[in-house]
Design a protein around this motif. Structure first.
Motif, mmCIF file in Angstrom:
data_model
loop_
_atom_site.group_PDB
_atom_site.id
_atom_site.type_symbol
_atom_site.label_atom_id
_atom_site.label_comp_id
_atom_site.label_asym_id
_atom_site.label_seq_id
_atom_site.Cartn_x
_atom_site.Cartn_y
_atom_site.Cartn_z
ATOM 1 N N ASP A 35 1.637 6.024 -7.844
ATOM 2 C CA ASP A 35 1.560 4.941 -6.877
ATOM 3 C C ASP A 35 0.459 5.243 -5.869
ATOM 4 O O ASP A 35 0.606 6.140 -5.058
ATOM 5 N N SER A 37 -0.774 3.011 -3.556
ATOM 6 C CA SER A 37 -0.735 2.242 -2.324
ATOM 7 C C SER A 37 0.156 2.912 -1.289
ATOM 8 O O SER A 37 1.162 3.514 -1.617
ATOM 9 N N PRO A 39 2.929 3.102 1.521
ATOM 10 C CA PRO A 39 4.107 2.289 1.799
ATOM 11 C C PRO A 39 4.039 1.639 3.173
ATOM 12 O O PRO A 39 3.455 2.189 4.107
ATOM 13 N N GLU A 42 8.770 3.952 5.305
ATOM 14 C CA GLU A 42 9.321 5.098 4.593
ATOM 15 C C GLU A 42 10.515 5.606 5.370
ATOM 16 O O GLU A 42 10.492 5.649 6.599
ATOM 17 N N SER A 95 10.133 4.497 -4.865
ATOM 18 C CA SER A 95 9.237 3.519 -4.254
ATOM 19 C C SER A 95 9.736 2.143 -4.647
ATOM 20 O O SER A 95 9.837 1.835 -5.839
ATOM 21 N N HIS A 97 9.246 -1.905 -4.353
ATOM 22 C CA HIS A 97 8.293 -2.972 -4.079
ATOM 23 C C HIS A 97 9.105 -4.232 -3.835
ATOM 24 O O HIS A 97 9.947 -4.598 -4.653
ATOM 25 N N ARG A 119 10.395 4.798 -0.182
ATOM 26 C CA ARG A 119 9.138 4.203 0.260
ATOM 27 C C ARG A 119 9.181 2.713 -0.088
ATOM 28 O O ARG A 119 9.407 2.361 -1.239
ATOM 29 N N HIS A 121 7.240 -0.850 -0.266
ATOM 30 C CA HIS A 121 5.897 -1.419 -0.378
ATOM 31 C C HIS A 121 5.967 -2.938 -0.346
ATOM 32 O O HIS A 121 6.833 -3.543 -0.967
ATOM 33 N N ASP A 122 5.006 -3.559 0.351
ATOM 34 C CA ASP A 122 4.946 -5.013 0.463
ATOM 35 C C ASP A 122 4.368 -5.650 -0.799
ATOM 36 O O ASP A 122 3.388 -5.155 -1.364
ATOM 37 N N THR A 123 4.976 -6.747 -1.223
ATOM 38 C CA THR A 123 4.427 -7.614 -2.268
ATOM 39 C C THR A 123 4.579 -9.054 -1.789
ATOM 40 O O THR A 123 5.175 -9.291 -0.745
ATOM 41 N N ARG A 158 5.538 -3.273 -9.800
ATOM 42 C CA ARG A 158 4.758 -3.323 -8.570
ATOM 43 C C ARG A 158 4.296 -4.721 -8.200
ATOM 44 O O ARG A 158 3.561 -4.891 -7.242
#
Length: 198
Positions: A35, A37, A39, A42, A95, A97, A119, A121-123, A158
């Protein structure tokens, strides 16, 4: 070596298989990945260890129990914001998403057990929307015969519909145009070997 596995959240049993590495490389959505990208958020688990600790089951770890909690959250209340997840088994981390949601982030971080790093992560797409796109592409499995071979369709966890073909350079512009500019940014076309019967 940092090993990460990508998987769509499904049942707790699927997460258990993931923890054992049984899904790596399958077309059901699991693959080894790194990964790159950063985060958006976290957190480190603070929940005391629970479950059936000490019974020797390889599925009964803080990471697996955290995944089971996350699975319940995304199957129920937060299905509309969840995109996918990647498990870092060696580093006891996950992680996730998802579309930004403070409530989801808080619920996931609260569910994480001690020793587990989460972690987030933005989508801008949900798993349900990606599934619908992947289904549309799958329905056209033989549409491209003679131009390229469409060999597999899944999700990368992702925020992409992952399309496996024999000739990515030929297929990429054709597939992206066929499903429109709005969907093109969610489609990732890669080489996939011919499936063989065992």
């Amino acid at each position: 070596m940092d090993t990460r596995t990508t998987v769509r959240a499904g049942t707790a049993a699927a997460c258990a298989l993931l923890a054992l590495g049984a899904l790596q490389g399958s077309s059901a959505g699991a693959r080894t990945a790194a990964d790159g990208s950063a985060p958006a958020t976290e957190c480190r688990g603070t929940r005391p260890e629970g479950g059936l600790a000490g019974l020797g089951s390889p599925e009964d770890t803080p990471l697996q129990r955290t995944l089971n909690h996350v699975d319940k959250l995304v199957q129920d209340r937060y299905a509309d914001v969840f995109t996918g997840l990647e498990v870092d088994e060696e580093g006891s981390g996950v992680s996730i998403h998802r579309m930004p949601s403070a409530a989801f982030d808080a619920a996931v971080c609260e569910a994480a057990e001690k020793g587990v790093t989460v972690r987030l992560h933005d989508t801008d797409v949900s798993e349900a929307d990606l599934s619908a796109l992947a289904d549309r592409i799958s329905e056209d499995m033989t549409r491209w015969d003679g131009t390229f071979q469409l060999r597999e369709v899944g999700q990368d966890g992702r925020g992409h519909a992952l399309v496996g073909v024999d000739d990515p350079d030929t297929a990429r512009p054709i597939i992206r145009e066929a499903y429109g500019a709005r969907n093109a940014r969610y489609i990732r076309v890669e080489y996939a070997p011919q499936a063989e019967l065992l």
